[in-house]
Design a protein around this motif. Sequence first.
Motif, short mmCIF file in Angstrom:
data_model
loop_
_atom_site.label_atom_id
_atom_site.label_comp_id
_atom_site.label_asym_id
_atom_site.label_seq_id
_atom_site.Cartn_x
_atom_site.Cartn_y
_atom_site.Cartn_z
N GLY A 74 163.22 -4.55 116.92
CA GLY A 74 161.76 -4.51 116.86
C GLY A 74 161.27 -4.43 115.43
O GLY A 74 161.97 -3.93 114.54
N VAL A 75 160.07 -4.93 115.20
CA VAL A 75 159.41 -4.86 113.90
C VAL A 75 158.00 -4.32 114.12
O VAL A 75 157.24 -4.87 114.93
CB VAL A 75 159.32 -6.25 113.22
N ASP A 76 157.67 -3.25 113.42
CA ASP A 76 156.35 -2.63 113.55
C ASP A 76 155.45 -3.05 112.41
O ASP A 76 155.81 -2.92 111.23
CB ASP A 76 156.48 -1.11 113.57
N VAL A 77 154.28 -3.56 112.77
CA VAL A 77 153.31 -4.09 111.81
C VAL A 77 151.96 -3.44 112.06
O VAL A 77 151.53 -3.30 113.20
CB VAL A 77 153.17 -5.63 111.96
N ILE A 78 151.31 -3.01 110.98
CA ILE A 78 149.91 -2.61 111.06
C ILE A 78 149.09 -3.72 110.41
O ILE A 78 149.39 -4.13 109.28
CB ILE A 78 149.65 -1.28 110.35
N ALA A 79 148.10 -4.21 111.12
CA ALA A 79 147.33 -5.35 110.62
C ALA A 79 145.88 -5.26 111.06
O ALA A 79 145.55 -4.63 112.07
CB ALA A 79 147.94 -6.66 111.14
N ASP A 80 145.02 -5.91 110.27
CA ASP A 80 143.61 -6.00 110.64
C ASP A 80 143.44 -6.87 111.88
O ASP A 80 142.71 -6.52 112.81
CB ASP A 80 142.79 -6.59 109.48
N ASP A 81 144.13 -8.02 111.89
CA ASP A 81 143.97 -8.97 112.98
C ASP A 81 145.15 -9.93 112.93
O ASP A 81 145.22 -10.79 112.06
CB ASP A 81 142.65 -9.74 112.84
N ILE A 82 146.10 -9.81 113.85
CA ILE A 82 147.29 -10.66 113.78
C ILE A 82 147.05 -12.07 114.30
O ILE A 82 147.96 -12.89 114.29
CB ILE A 82 148.50 -10.04 114.51
N THR A 83 145.83 -12.35 114.75
CA THR A 83 145.53 -13.74 115.11
C THR A 83 145.12 -14.54 113.88
O THR A 83 145.00 -15.77 113.94
CB THR A 83 144.42 -13.82 116.17
N GLU A 84 144.89 -13.86 112.76
CA GLU A 84 144.54 -14.51 111.50
C GLU A 84 145.77 -14.59 110.59
O GLU A 84 146.71 -13.81 110.73
CB GLU A 84 143.42 -13.74 110.79
N GLU A 85 145.74 -15.51 109.63
CA GLU A 85 146.87 -15.68 108.72
C GLU A 85 147.09 -14.43 107.87
O GLU A 85 146.15 -13.86 107.33
CB GLU A 85 146.61 -16.88 107.80
N PRO A 86 148.34 -13.96 107.76
CA PRO A 86 148.60 -12.78 106.92
C PRO A 86 148.39 -13.10 105.44
O PRO A 86 148.65 -14.22 104.99
CB PRO A 86 150.07 -12.46 107.20
N ASN A 87 147.90 -12.09 104.69
CA ASN A 87 147.72 -12.28 103.25
C ASN A 87 148.10 -10.99 102.54
O ASN A 87 148.68 -10.09 103.15
CB ASN A 87 146.28 -12.70 102.93
N ALA A 88 147.79 -10.89 101.28
CA ALA A 88 148.25 -9.77 100.46
C ALA A 88 147.56 -8.46 100.77
O ALA A 88 147.96 -7.41 100.26
CB ALA A 88 148.07 -10.11 98.97
N THR A 89 146.53 -8.48 101.62
CA THR A 89 145.77 -7.25 101.85
C THR A 89 145.59 -6.89 103.33
O THR A 89 145.07 -5.81 103.62
CB THR A 89 144.37 -7.35 101.21
N ASN A 90 145.97 -7.74 104.26
CA ASN A 90 145.59 -7.49 105.65
C ASN A 90 146.71 -7.03 106.58
O ASN A 90 146.55 -7.01 107.79
CB ASN A 90 144.89 -8.72 106.24
N TYR A 91 147.87 -6.64 106.03
CA TYR A 91 148.94 -6.15 106.89
C TYR A 91 149.96 -5.37 106.06
O TYR A 91 150.03 -5.51 104.83
CB TYR A 91 149.67 -7.31 107.58
N VAL A 92 150.76 -4.55 106.74
CA VAL A 92 152.00 -3.99 106.18
C VAL A 92 153.02 -3.91 107.31
O VAL A 92 152.67 -3.72 108.48
CB VAL A 92 151.81 -2.58 105.57
N VAL A 93 154.28 -4.08 106.97
CA VAL A 93 155.38 -3.81 107.90
C VAL A 93 155.83 -2.38 107.65
O VAL A 93 156.22 -2.03 106.54
CB VAL A 93 156.55 -4.79 107.68
N THR A 94 155.75 -1.55 108.67
CA THR A 94 156.05 -0.12 108.48
C THR A 94 157.52 0.21 108.73
O THR A 94 158.07 1.10 108.09
CB THR A 94 155.17 0.75 109.38
N GLU A 95 158.15 -0.47 109.70
CA GLU A 95 159.55 -0.21 109.94
C GLU A 95 160.14 -1.25 110.89
O GLU A 95 159.42 -2.03 111.51
CB GLU A 95 159.78 1.20 110.50
N ILE A 96 161.47 -1.23 110.98
CA ILE A 96 162.17 -2.03 111.98
C ILE A 96 162.91 -1.09 112.91
O ILE A 96 163.30 0.00 112.53
CB ILE A 96 163.12 -3.07 111.34
N GLU A 97 163.07 -1.53 114.17
CA GLU A 97 163.62 -0.66 115.21
C GLU A 97 164.95 -1.20 115.69
O GLU A 97 165.05 -2.34 116.13
CB GLU A 97 162.64 -0.59 116.39
N PHE A 98 165.99 -0.36 115.63
CA PHE A 98 167.32 -0.75 116.08
C PHE A 98 167.37 -0.90 117.59
O PHE A 98 167.98 -1.82 118.12
CB PHE A 98 168.34 0.30 115.61
#
Length: 345
Positions: free
Chosen positions: A289-313
């Motif tokens: 798994g990959v955990d992402v915090i984002a403003d809106d994942i239906t929009e293209e990611p850019n330098a300010t609208n998301y971060v990946v917080t962790e990956i899940e084994f």
Amino acid sequence: MNLETIQIEEVKKEETAFETREGLKSTLLEEAARQRGYKVERLTYDTMILTIEGKELLFRDMNGPLSSAAMMRIVDDKYLARALIKNENVRTPDSTYLRVFEREEIKAFANQIGYPVVLKPNNLSRGEGVYTNVDSDESLDRHLDKISMLIGNDFERILIEKQFNGDDYRFYVVDGEVLAVSKRARANVTGDGEHTILELIQEKNERRSKDRDLKNFLIPIDKTKLGRLFREGRTFETIPQKDEAIVIRDESNIASGGEGIDFTDTVHPDFNELAIKAIQAVPGFHYGGVDVIADDITEEPNATNYVVTEIEFSPGPLSMFHWQGEQRDMANPILDFYLKHLDEL
């Protein structure tokens, strides 16, 4: 049933939830294997041997022989995993890794990156010990005291990270392909203009109790766990207006009373590519798994609208039990993966 009785019942459920849900992942894989005609030898509640085309493969939960202990060690260490992810030019939160007793260093870093910050024990799961909206040195001290009591060792390292506000999403990746994307909505109720928040929680918990996964994680009614509800000036006796949505917890994981909403068909494809890069950042890591915090994942990611917080084994079966949207299988894709790679075993 009075409030005190309900709270006692909630505590009893919480005490058994961990084993119940961990066993569920293994059970889901076993069911898929048996449907294919594979031999299954159950060893423990979360461990079994599957025989696929004559080869015996040992699984714990949904992790088999191509998911090594070394991978688990890296992935479960949030700080180490982030270092690898950042090497792939995938954004992660500004963070550092300090021991609980290093309070002055922690405060200095928090002031450097700017409040609010998030505190996370480095190797706990299910959001345990995670504190958000820490907005001052005084608040930092209070929450460090809580973490110290929780882990019982001030020499343990914790993550201090810049808080990124947005919605929380879980991507499920197998063999270089995103198979499910789920929004992890925070615990919430919707008003009907008649019932109190406590009654709405009880009604929702009744529905959750019929779900094979969510029954393990009902929305708590312990006031100490519902900081957002009371911080925003509401109580259990508040009667929300009809269709008024009330978010009652800051935490967004399922174990905190959250719920999954399917975004698999609407996510921007570039977010899928980021999730795949995050998984592949760990050498030999084929699915997780990959955990992402984002403003809106239906929009293209850019330098300010998301971060990946962790990956899940070993991610929980969130996508198989969406509260809203299509259910997305996790077990059969893993069996397909091992069938494809049998010659490597």
